[in-house]
Scaffold this motif. Structure first.
Motif, PDB file in Angstrom:
ATOM      1  N   VAL A   1      32.968  27.202  82.059  1.00 39.20           N
ATOM      2  CA  VAL A   1      33.984  27.004  83.086  1.00 39.20           C
ATOM      3  C   VAL A   1      33.922  25.620  83.728  1.00 39.20           C
ATOM      4  CG1 VAL A   1      34.185  29.462  83.574  1.00 39.20           C
ATOM      5  CG2 VAL A   1      32.582  28.070  84.904  1.00 39.20           C
ATOM      6  N   GLY A   2      32.993  24.767  83.310  1.00 37.43           N
ATOM      7  CA  GLY A   2      32.950  23.410  83.824  1.00 37.43           C
ATOM      8  C   GLY A   2      32.175  23.222  85.102  1.00 37.43           C
ATOM      9  N   GLU A   3      31.384  24.181  85.476  1.00 37.80           N
ATOM     10  CA  GLU A   3      30.537  24.087  86.663  1.00 37.80           C
ATOM     11  C   GLU A   3      29.094  24.343  86.250  1.00 37.80           C
ATOM     12  OE1 GLU A   3      31.530  23.180  89.613  1.00 37.80           O
ATOM     13  OE2 GLU A   3      33.684  23.489  89.531  1.00 37.80           O
ATOM     14  N   LEU A   4      28.170  23.809  87.018  1.00 44.27           N
ATOM     15  CA  LEU A   4      26.752  24.031  86.751  1.00 44.27           C
ATOM     16  C   LEU A   4      26.483  25.532  86.828  1.00 44.27           C
ATOM     17  CD1 LEU A   4      24.019  22.687  86.239  1.00 44.27           C
ATOM     18  CD2 LEU A   4      23.701  22.604  88.714  1.00 44.27           C
ATOM     19  N   GLY A   5      25.856  26.072  85.809  1.00 45.19           N
ATOM     20  CA  GLY A   5      25.619  27.506  85.792  1.00 45.19           C
ATOM     21  C   GLY A   5      24.497  27.878  84.846  1.00 45.19           C
ATOM     22  N   TRP A   6      24.133  29.119  84.896  1.00 50.07           N
ATOM     23  CA  TRP A   6      23.061  29.642  84.067  1.00 50.07           C
ATOM     24  C   TRP A   6      23.489  30.968  83.467  1.00 50.07           C
ATOM     25  CZ3 TRP A   6      22.642  27.154  88.586  1.00 50.07           C
ATOM     26  CH2 TRP A   6      21.811  26.034  88.633  1.00 50.07           C
ATOM     27  N   GLU A   7      22.981  31.266  82.306  1.00 54.18           N
ATOM     28  CA  GLU A   7      23.146  32.592  81.728  1.00 54.18           C
ATOM     29  C   GLU A   7      21.901  33.379  82.075  1.00 54.18           C
ATOM     30  OE1 GLU A   7      24.073  32.946  77.615  1.00 54.18           O
ATOM     31  OE2 GLU A   7      25.781  31.577  77.758  1.00 54.18           O
ATOM     32  N   LEU A   8      22.087  34.534  82.643  1.00 58.37           N
ATOM     33  CA  LEU A   8      20.973  35.389  83.031  1.00 58.37           C
ATOM     34  C   LEU A   8      20.921  36.576  82.087  1.00 58.37           C
ATOM     35  CD1 LEU A   8      21.584  35.373  86.884  1.00 58.37           C
ATOM     36  CD2 LEU A   8      20.084  33.869  85.554  1.00 58.37           C
TER      37      LEU A   8
ATOM     38  N   GLY B   1      41.438  29.876  82.695  1.00 65.68           N
ATOM     39  CA  GLY B   1      42.007  28.695  83.328  1.00 65.68           C
ATOM     40  C   GLY B   1      40.987  27.583  83.468  1.00 65.68           C
ATOM     41  N   MET B   2      39.764  27.923  83.847  1.00 62.03           N
ATOM     42  CA  MET B   2      38.724  26.905  84.014  1.00 62.03           C
ATOM     43  C   MET B   2      38.289  26.309  82.677  1.00 62.03           C
ATOM     44  SD  MET B   2      36.434  28.257  87.219  1.00 62.03           S
ATOM     45  CE  MET B   2      36.384  30.012  86.845  1.00 62.03           C
TER      46      MET B   2
ATOM     47  N   PRO C   1      39.512  15.889  79.106  1.00 62.87           N
ATOM     48  CA  PRO C   1      39.717  17.093  79.909  1.00 62.87           C
ATOM     49  C   PRO C   1      40.389  16.782  81.241  1.00 62.87           C
ATOM     50  CG  PRO C   1      37.514  17.074  78.989  1.00 62.87           C
ATOM     51  CD  PRO C   1      38.113  15.734  78.703  1.00 62.87           C
ATOM     52  N   ALA C   2      41.218  17.698  81.699  1.00 61.98           N
ATOM     53  CA  ALA C   2      41.913  17.519  82.974  1.00 61.98           C
ATOM     54  C   ALA C   2      40.948  17.598  84.153  1.00 61.98           C
ATOM     55  CB  ALA C   2      43.006  18.580  83.111  1.00 61.98           C
ATOM     56  N   PHE C   3      39.851  18.332  84.011  1.00 63.06           N
ATOM     57  CA  PHE C   3      38.886  18.506  85.096  1.00 63.06           C
ATOM     58  C   PHE C   3      37.544  17.921  84.707  1.00 63.06           C
ATOM     59  CE2 PHE C   3      35.568  20.998  87.261  1.00 63.06           C
ATOM     60  CZ  PHE C   3      35.933  20.782  88.582  1.00 63.06           C
ATOM     61  N   ASP C   4      36.990  17.078  85.544  1.00 64.13           N
ATOM     62  CA  ASP C   4      35.637  16.531  85.383  1.00 64.13           C
ATOM     63  C   ASP C   4      35.356  16.043  83.961  1.00 64.13           C
ATOM     64  OD1 ASP C   4      32.990  15.840  86.111  1.00 64.13           O
ATOM     65  OD2 ASP C   4      32.255  17.833  85.590  1.00 64.13           O
ATOM     66  N   PRO C   5      36.114  15.055  83.478  1.00 63.41           N
ATOM     67  CA  PRO C   5      35.934  14.593  82.098  1.00 63.41           C
ATOM     68  C   PRO C   5      34.551  14.008  81.807  1.00 63.41           C
ATOM     69  CG  PRO C   5      37.453  13.171  83.279  1.00 63.41           C
ATOM     70  CD  PRO C   5      37.191  14.341  84.166  1.00 63.41           C
ATOM     71  N   GLY C   6      33.849  13.535  82.830  1.00 66.08           N
ATOM     72  CA  GLY C   6      32.507  12.986  82.623  1.00 66.08           C
ATOM     73  C   GLY C   6      31.396  14.013  82.712  1.00 66.08           C
ATOM     74  N   ASN C   7      31.755  15.287  82.914  1.00 68.27           N
ATOM     75  CA  ASN C   7      30.775  16.383  83.041  1.00 68.27           C
ATOM     76  C   ASN C   7      29.779  16.168  84.172  1.00 68.27           C
ATOM     77  OD1 ASN C   7      31.700  18.175  81.044  1.00 68.27           O
ATOM     78  ND2 ASN C   7      30.747  16.943  79.459  1.00 68.27           N
TER      79      ASN C   7
ATOM     80  N   TYR D   1      47.125  28.165  83.391  1.00 65.28           N
ATOM     81  CA  TYR D   1      47.291  27.271  84.530  1.00 65.28           C
ATOM     82  C   TYR D   1      45.904  26.930  85.058  1.00 65.28           C
ATOM     83  CZ  TYR D   1      48.909  25.291  88.899  1.00 65.28           C
ATOM     84  OH  TYR D   1      49.165  24.438  89.941  1.00 65.28           O
ATOM     85  N   GLY D   2      45.655  25.640  85.261  1.00 68.51           N
ATOM     86  CA  GLY D   2      44.389  25.173  85.843  1.00 68.51           C
ATOM     87  C   GLY D   2      44.554  24.977  87.339  1.00 68.51           C
ATOM     88  N   HIS D   3      44.030  25.902  88.132  1.00 63.83           N
ATOM     89  CA  HIS D   3      44.201  25.838  89.584  1.00 63.83           C
ATOM     90  C   HIS D   3      43.492  24.644  90.214  1.00 63.83           C
ATOM     91  CE1 HIS D   3      46.392  29.607  90.225  1.00 63.83           C
ATOM     92  NE2 HIS D   3      45.767  29.997  89.125  1.00 63.83           N
ATOM     93  N   ARG D   4      42.356  24.223  89.658  1.00 60.53           N
ATOM     94  CA  ARG D   4      41.652  23.078  90.241  1.00 60.53           C
ATOM     95  C   ARG D   4      42.420  21.786  90.037  1.00 60.53           C
ATOM     96  NH1 ARG D   4      35.762  24.228  87.647  1.00 60.53           N
ATOM     97  NH2 ARG D   4      37.110  24.361  85.830  1.00 60.53           N
ATOM     98  N   VAL D   5      43.171  21.682  88.947  1.00 61.87           N
ATOM     99  CA  VAL D   5      43.912  20.448  88.650  1.00 61.87           C
ATOM    100  C   VAL D   5      45.412  20.603  88.864  1.00 61.87           C
ATOM    101  CG1 VAL D   5      42.151  19.608  87.054  1.00 61.87           C
ATOM    102  CG2 VAL D   5      44.045  20.986  86.172  1.00 61.87           C
ATOM    103  N   ARG D   6      45.850  21.837  89.153  1.00 60.78           N
ATOM    104  CA  ARG D   6      47.265  22.133  89.391  1.00 60.78           C
ATOM    105  C   ARG D   6      48.145  21.682  88.223  1.00 60.78           C
ATOM    106  NH1 ARG D   6      47.298  23.633  94.860  1.00 60.78           N
ATOM    107  NH2 ARG D   6      45.693  22.630  96.080  1.00 60.78           N
TER     108      ARG D   6
END
Length: 181
Positions: free
Chosen positions: A4-11, A44-45, A170-176, A129-134
């Motif tokens: 989804v483009g956010e820092l996360g972990w698989e548990l 969307g993310m 990418p429309a959101f955070d292209p530099g990761n 639809y990407g809500h963060r980038v509208r």
């Protein structure tokens, strides 16, 4: 790694431990605004990040090069499963592209025709639809001559022709940057 483009972990935890883990995460995350979200939000993310999906862009109908995934293939390796099939497959005029759509009040979902003038040149593989980038975003399978960033074509969404433009990143955070601790 995140879908989804956010820092996360698989548990990975036993099913019997899930309720207690959920409660602990909700309690600890409360001050940070943790919230539940559903599958449409995940889609969307992932679209905002330009991440392809298995069963949509990544299928047994397209090879990794057609799916625009060459960064995951090292053809300099002596051998790997699928190397000879990938190298020896006859060239086909197909490429997966990532685009923004002037969708108005309806977004593409997948299966919509891609048009150049009145000619059908491809198909949308997924959209959301990407809500963060509208922005309304799609992946589409088109001929390679329509794959360069800035290239425009139309998508028929619920009977209306909507202009789409191929994106370079990418429309959101292209530099990761958001996925780095």
């Amino acid at each position: 790694m995140s879908y989804v483009g956010e820092l996360g972990w698989e548990l990975h935890t036993p099913m019997a431990s899930m309720p207690a883990l959920y409660d602990a995460l909700r309690n600890s995350g409360g001050p940070f605004g943790i919230a539940n979200y559903g599958l449409y939000a995940v889609n969307g993310m992932r679209m905002e990040k330009g991440y392809k999906a298995w069963g949509a862009e990544l299928t047994n109908e397209l090879n990794m090069l057609e799916a625009d995934m060459p960064r995951f293939i090292d053809l300099n390796k002596s051998e790997f499963v699928g190397k000879s099939a990938t190298v020896n497959q006859a060239a086909r005029p197909l490429k997966i592209v990532y685009a923004e759509v002037g969708a108005g009040d309806t977004d593409a979902r997948g299966g919509e025709p891609v048009l150049h003038g009145t000619e059908c040149i491809g198909v949308v593989t997924s959209g959301a639809y990407g809500h963060r980038v509208r922005k309304s975003l799609v992946f589409a399978c088109v001929p390679p001559q329509f794959s360069a960033a800035g290239t425009a074509f139309d998508i028929l969404i619920q009977g209306e022709s909507r202009r789409a433009t191929v994106l370079a990143e990418p429309a959101f955070d292209p530099g990761n940057l958001r996925m780095r601790a």
